[in-house]
Design a protein around this motif. Structure first.
Motif, PDB file in Angstrom:
ATOM      1  N   VAL B  53      -1.094   8.160  11.466  1.00 23.16           N
ATOM      2  CA  VAL B  53      -2.508   7.824  11.521  1.00 23.16           C
ATOM      3  C   VAL B  53      -2.574   6.484  12.537  1.00 23.16           C
ATOM      4  CG1 VAL B  53      -4.661   7.184  10.175  1.00 23.16           C
ATOM      5  CG2 VAL B  53      -2.974   8.892   9.328  1.00 23.16           C
ATOM      6  N   SER B  54      -1.760   5.827  12.277  1.00 29.47           N
ATOM      7  CA  SER B  54      -1.857   4.301  13.085  1.00 29.47           C
ATOM      8  C   SER B  54      -1.843   4.778  14.702  1.00 29.47           C
ATOM      9  CB  SER B  54      -0.732   3.452  12.939  1.00 29.47           C
ATOM     10  OG  SER B  54      -0.803   2.936  11.627  1.00 29.47           O
ATOM     11  N   LEU B  55      -0.871   5.726  15.145  1.00 28.36           N
ATOM     12  CA  LEU B  55      -0.974   6.395  16.348  1.00 28.36           C
ATOM     13  C   LEU B  55      -2.234   7.058  16.777  1.00 28.36           C
ATOM     14  CD1 LEU B  55       2.752   7.424  16.871  1.00 28.36           C
ATOM     15  CD2 LEU B  55       1.546   5.487  17.751  1.00 28.36           C
ATOM     16  N   LEU B  56      -2.956   7.960  15.964  1.00 22.16           N
ATOM     17  CA  LEU B  56      -4.042   8.479  16.039  1.00 22.16           C
ATOM     18  C   LEU B  56      -5.244   7.357  16.288  1.00 22.16           C
ATOM     19  CD1 LEU B  56      -4.325  11.315  13.237  1.00 22.16           C
ATOM     20  CD2 LEU B  56      -3.431  11.505  15.770  1.00 22.16           C
ATOM     21  N   TRP B  57      -5.108   6.366  15.493  1.00 22.75           N
ATOM     22  CA  TRP B  57      -6.296   5.328  15.719  1.00 22.75           C
ATOM     23  C   TRP B  57      -6.102   4.905  17.170  1.00 22.75           C
ATOM     24  CZ3 TRP B  57     -10.073   4.000  12.890  1.00 22.75           C
ATOM     25  CH2 TRP B  57     -10.606   2.667  13.040  1.00 22.75           C
ATOM     26  N   LEU B  58      -5.062   4.372  17.847  1.00 21.59           N
ATOM     27  CA  LEU B  58      -4.877   3.874  19.143  1.00 21.59           C
ATOM     28  C   LEU B  58      -5.187   5.091  20.146  1.00 21.59           C
ATOM     29  CD1 LEU B  58      -1.326   2.191  18.815  1.00 21.59           C
ATOM     30  CD2 LEU B  58      -3.808   1.291  18.323  1.00 21.59           C
ATOM     31  N   ASP B  75     -18.013   7.683  20.353  1.00 21.97           N
ATOM     32  CA  ASP B  75     -17.565   8.831  21.445  1.00 21.97           C
ATOM     33  C   ASP B  75     -16.264   8.427  22.155  1.00 21.97           C
ATOM     34  OD1 ASP B  75     -17.651   6.085  22.909  1.00 21.97           O
ATOM     35  OD2 ASP B  75     -19.821   6.222  22.956  1.00 21.97           O
ATOM     36  N   LEU B  76     -15.936   8.683  23.215  1.00 21.94           N
ATOM     37  CA  LEU B  76     -14.529   8.600  23.741  1.00 21.94           C
ATOM     38  C   LEU B  76     -14.447   7.387  24.515  1.00 21.94           C
ATOM     39  CD1 LEU B  76     -13.572  12.377  24.066  1.00 21.94           C
ATOM     40  CD2 LEU B  76     -12.875  10.762  22.280  1.00 21.94           C
ATOM     41  N   SER B  77     -15.204   6.429  24.417  1.00 22.25           N
ATOM     42  CA  SER B  77     -15.012   5.164  25.496  1.00 22.25           C
ATOM     43  C   SER B  77     -13.960   4.246  25.124  1.00 22.25           C
ATOM     44  CB  SER B  77     -16.576   4.327  25.547  1.00 22.25           C
ATOM     45  OG  SER B  77     -16.792   3.981  24.185  1.00 22.25           O
ATOM     46  N   TYR B  78     -13.226   4.226  24.176  1.00 26.36           N
ATOM     47  CA  TYR B  78     -12.088   3.525  23.943  1.00 26.36           C
ATOM     48  C   TYR B  78     -10.805   4.295  24.042  1.00 26.36           C
ATOM     49  CZ  TYR B  78     -15.333  -0.395  22.780  1.00 26.36           C
ATOM     50  OH  TYR B  78     -16.474  -1.216  22.632  1.00 26.36           O
ATOM     51  N   LEU B  79     -11.057   5.630  24.413  1.00 26.88           N
ATOM     52  CA  LEU B  79     -10.050   6.341  24.121  1.00 26.88           C
ATOM     53  C   LEU B  79      -8.370   5.680  24.906  1.00 26.88           C
ATOM     54  CD1 LEU B  79      -9.728   9.569  23.532  1.00 26.88           C
ATOM     55  CD2 LEU B  79      -9.729  10.018  25.756  1.00 26.88           C
ATOM     56  N   PHE B  80      -7.520   5.961  24.055  1.00 27.26           N
ATOM     57  CA  PHE B  80      -6.321   5.065  24.414  1.00 27.26           C
ATOM     58  C   PHE B  80      -6.595   3.455  24.571  1.00 27.26           C
ATOM     59  CE2 PHE B  80      -5.074   9.433  25.202  1.00 27.26           C
ATOM     60  CZ  PHE B  80      -4.015   9.516  24.678  1.00 27.26           C
ATOM     61  N   PHE B 101      -9.220  -7.018  15.684  1.00 22.33           N
ATOM     62  CA  PHE B 101     -10.187  -6.022  14.880  1.00 22.33           C
ATOM     63  C   PHE B 101      -9.667  -4.540  15.051  1.00 22.33           C
ATOM     64  CE2 PHE B 101     -13.873  -3.275  14.571  1.00 22.33           C
ATOM     65  CZ  PHE B 101     -14.578  -3.820  13.256  1.00 22.33           C
ATOM     66  N   ILE B 102      -9.308  -4.157  15.965  1.00 22.93           N
ATOM     67  CA  ILE B 102      -8.670  -2.811  16.323  1.00 22.93           C
ATOM     68  C   ILE B 102      -7.402  -2.654  15.351  1.00 22.93           C
ATOM     69  CG2 ILE B 102      -7.560  -0.968  17.852  1.00 22.93           C
ATOM     70  CD1 ILE B 102      -9.155  -2.431  20.059  1.00 22.93           C
ATOM     71  N   PHE B 103      -6.599  -3.692  15.386  1.00 21.77           N
ATOM     72  CA  PHE B 103      -5.135  -3.765  14.619  1.00 21.77           C
ATOM     73  C   PHE B 103      -5.653  -3.488  13.112  1.00 21.77           C
ATOM     74  CE2 PHE B 103      -1.219  -6.481  14.554  1.00 21.77           C
ATOM     75  CZ  PHE B 103      -0.311  -5.557  14.203  1.00 21.77           C
ATOM     76  N   PHE B 108      -6.293  -0.098   7.506  1.00 19.45           N
ATOM     77  CA  PHE B 108      -7.357   0.674   6.807  1.00 19.45           C
ATOM     78  C   PHE B 108      -7.319   2.112   6.846  1.00 19.45           C
ATOM     79  CE2 PHE B 108     -10.095  -2.581   4.745  1.00 19.45           C
ATOM     80  CZ  PHE B 108      -9.295  -3.629   5.157  1.00 19.45           C
ATOM     81  N   ALA B 109      -7.408   2.694   8.232  1.00 23.03           N
ATOM     82  CA  ALA B 109      -7.318   4.058   8.379  1.00 23.03           C
ATOM     83  C   ALA B 109      -6.083   4.628   7.761  1.00 23.03           C
ATOM     84  CB  ALA B 109      -7.485   4.286   9.824  1.00 23.03           C
ATOM     85  N   ALA B 110      -4.934   3.766   8.163  1.00 24.00           N
ATOM     86  CA  ALA B 110      -3.732   4.358   7.657  1.00 24.00           C
ATOM     87  C   ALA B 110      -3.566   4.514   6.244  1.00 24.00           C
ATOM     88  CB  ALA B 110      -2.600   3.438   8.279  1.00 24.00           C
ATOM     89  N   ILE B 111      -4.086   3.683   5.427  1.00 26.71           N
ATOM     90  CA  ILE B 111      -3.883   3.651   4.012  1.00 26.71           C
ATOM     91  C   ILE B 111      -4.725   4.792   3.506  1.00 26.71           C
ATOM     92  CG2 ILE B 111      -5.318   1.715   3.116  1.00 26.71           C
ATOM     93  CD1 ILE B 111      -2.985   0.847   1.309  1.00 26.71           C
ATOM     94  N   ALA B 112      -5.925   4.906   4.050  1.00 23.18           N
ATOM     95  CA  ALA B 112      -6.765   5.776   3.528  1.00 23.18           C
ATOM     96  C   ALA B 112      -6.063   7.198   3.276  1.00 23.18           C
ATOM     97  CB  ALA B 112      -7.963   5.856   4.194  1.00 23.18           C
TER      98      ALA B 112
END
Lengths: 112, 406
Positions: B53-58, B75-80, B101-103, B108-112
């Motif tokens: 999930v961490s990789l997906l997040w990035l 949207d996809l403005s921050y893709l990669f 902030f992203i880090f 959070f996303a990962a533990i969810a």
């Protein structure tokens, strides 16, 4: 020669060992075993769900002695391992055909 | 607003705290409750979920969650992480570096997603778990987090969720319940903890990590951050003692596992409310969280016979929903200006919370059902009966938790 196998409560092992040393029994083999008799199992509780443990932990003590000492040894173990409550265990006595001490090759009672 | 160094220090450390909650805290908390033959698999499920999930997040998770997009999804403005420099301020919190902030939010996303693993232990195919992690993060977590934290429609409605009672605990709890129903009961659907001391260490590390989870969710080294961490600890203490007391009354034995479970129930329940309620609110939330979660774990689960193996729904799902609801009653204007029903704020906030709980709940259940159903038809969710009986450590990983030398 006879082998005496005693299945006892684990926390009684020290008492049994001492009782046997007192009457000059110098060696024994001990194994952690599981089993049940009249005591049956007991239950444990994890987050409110009951888990029935069928096999209870016991310790098996094995001693081989000359035939004329059997009664004395059985008596010592019985005294030492008894709590009077259910689950104290059992003692089995059986014949032993031959004993060899590996280091010296001595046989039978000399090897005990 | 300018970059504030103290805030960055605090959130940087909080990020490490929240990472610790997954690795190793949640992993060993769960492993200690798993049968000895599958405990490594449980650890690996949690850690791999965190990694994937961490990789997906990035790649696209952060973008879908926190970029503008529409009310439903970013949207996809921050893709990669396209175009973001380490020195940029974060749009959502200009006092923090954007990278930080992203880090922070990545953990959070990962533990969810990792949380759900507890409902599937001892029987799930490993490859299917990885596919579920990818699909569930993408279709459930990223949209729901966008609704509430990313400027989406629920945040516009006023639904508050300080640190993830809805976005994390409700979604993972309900995802866990749906997944457990589709996976089916284990052959031996009993909790036989391989090591309660391991679970005790996990409990302590989770509690410690929760300082970053709830405290850090203030996104600044502010009075609100201190208050959030403080009430969180209070709720954990109260939750643990109340749960243990309930067991003592009901089952005649105060169990260690009851104490640990109550602590986690308190922590999960306070999470959405932690930045809005005062100490008194924290105590009350600890009590109610323990009572309701205890009922869910001991009675609800037995009544309906679903095999939510380590009570992810019963503790996290139920706790998250109860906490969000209690925020509507107990929010104190002294903390963040939000007034709950008890402080004369009327029913507005409570209504916003209720809508959030219900909508997030329905959405999560439906989408989770589709995900688990499709993965089941495509790859199968369960290992073979023999593998389950032999234990997943040996059959999936070729290892044992404890190796005997002869």
């Amino acid at each position: 020669m006879k082998k005496i196998e005693a299945v006892i409560k684990p926390f009684k092992l020290d008492d049994v060992k001492e009782a046997l040393s007192e009457i000059g029994i110098t060696g024994m083999t001990v194994t952690e075993v599981k089993g049940y008799g009249r005591q049956q199992g007991h239950s444990e509780l994890y987050r409110g769900a009951e888990y029935v443990v069928d096999f209870l932990p016991k310790v098996k003590v094995e001693v081989v002695v000359p035939a004329d000492r059997v009664d004395e040894v059985v008596e010592a173990i019985t005294q030492a391992a008894r709590t009077g409550k259910i689950g104290d265990g059992k003692i089995f006595v059986m014949d032993v055909e031959k004993v060899v001490r590996i280091r010296t090759g001595e046989e039978d009672e000399e090897a005990l | 607003m300018k970059i504030v160094t103290a805030d960055n220090v605090f959130i940087f450390v909080s990020t490490a705290f929240v990472l610790l909650m997954s690795i190793p805290a949640l992993a060993i908390f769960y492993a200690g409750l798993t049968k000895v033959k599958s405990m490594l698999n449980t650890i690996v499920m949690v850690m791999v979920a965190f990694g994937v999930v961490s990789l997906l997040w990035l790649m696209y998770g952060y973008s879908l969650t926190f970029s503008e997009g529409n009310g439903f999804i970013g949207d996809l403005s921050y893709l990669f992480l396209h175009g973001i420099l380490p020195s940029d301020p974060a749009p959502a919190a200009p006092n923090l570096y954007h990278y930080l902030f992203i880090f922070f939010q990545m953990t959070f996303a990962a533990i969810a997603v990792a949380l759900m693993a507890g409902a599937f232990v001892e029987r799930m195919k490993f490859v299917s778990w990885i596919v579920v992690c990818i699909a569930w993060a993408t279709l459930v977590y990223f949209p729901v987090a966008h609704w509430i934290w990313g400027g989406g429609w629920l945040s516009q409605l006023g639904t508050l969720d300080f640190a993830g009672g809805l976005t994390i605990h409700e979604t993972s709890g309900l995802g866990a319940l749906v997944g457990a129903l589709l996976l089916g009961r284990r052959k031996d659907a009993m909790m036989l903890p391989s090591s309660l001391p391991l679970t005790a260490i996990g409990t302590g590390l989770l509690w410690f990590g929760w300082f970053g989870f709830n405290g850090g969710s203030a996104l600044a080294m502010s009075a609100q951050a201190v208050s959030a961490a403080f009430v969180t600890t209070i709720a954990a203490i109260v939750g643990g003692l109340v749960w243990m007391g309930l067991e003592w009354i009901k089952f005649k034995k105060p169990t260690s596992l009851g104490l640990f479970t109550g602590i986690i129930a308190g922590l999960a329940t306070i999470t959405p409310a932690s930045g809005f309620v005062d100490i008194g609110g924290g105590i009350l939330i600890g009590i109610v969280g323990a009572l309701v979660c205890f009922w869910a774990v001991v009675y609800l689960k037995n009544r309906f016979k679903y095999d939510d193996s380590l009570d992810v729904f019963g503790v996290h799902g139920v706790g998250g929903m109860v906490g969000a609801l209690m925020l509507g009653f107990l929010a104190s204007p002294d903390i963040a200006g939000t007034k709950g029903v008890l402080y004369g704020g009327g029913f507005g906030q409570l209504w916003s919370e209720l809508v959030g709980i219900v909508v997030v709940g329905f959405y999560t259940v439906i989408v989770s059902y589709v995900i688990f159903k499709v993965v089941d038809l495509w790859l199968g969710l369960r290992v073979s009966k023999d593998d389950e009986q032999e234990g997943l450590d040996e059959t999936i990983h070729g290892e044992k938790a404890y190796v005997k030398e002869y």
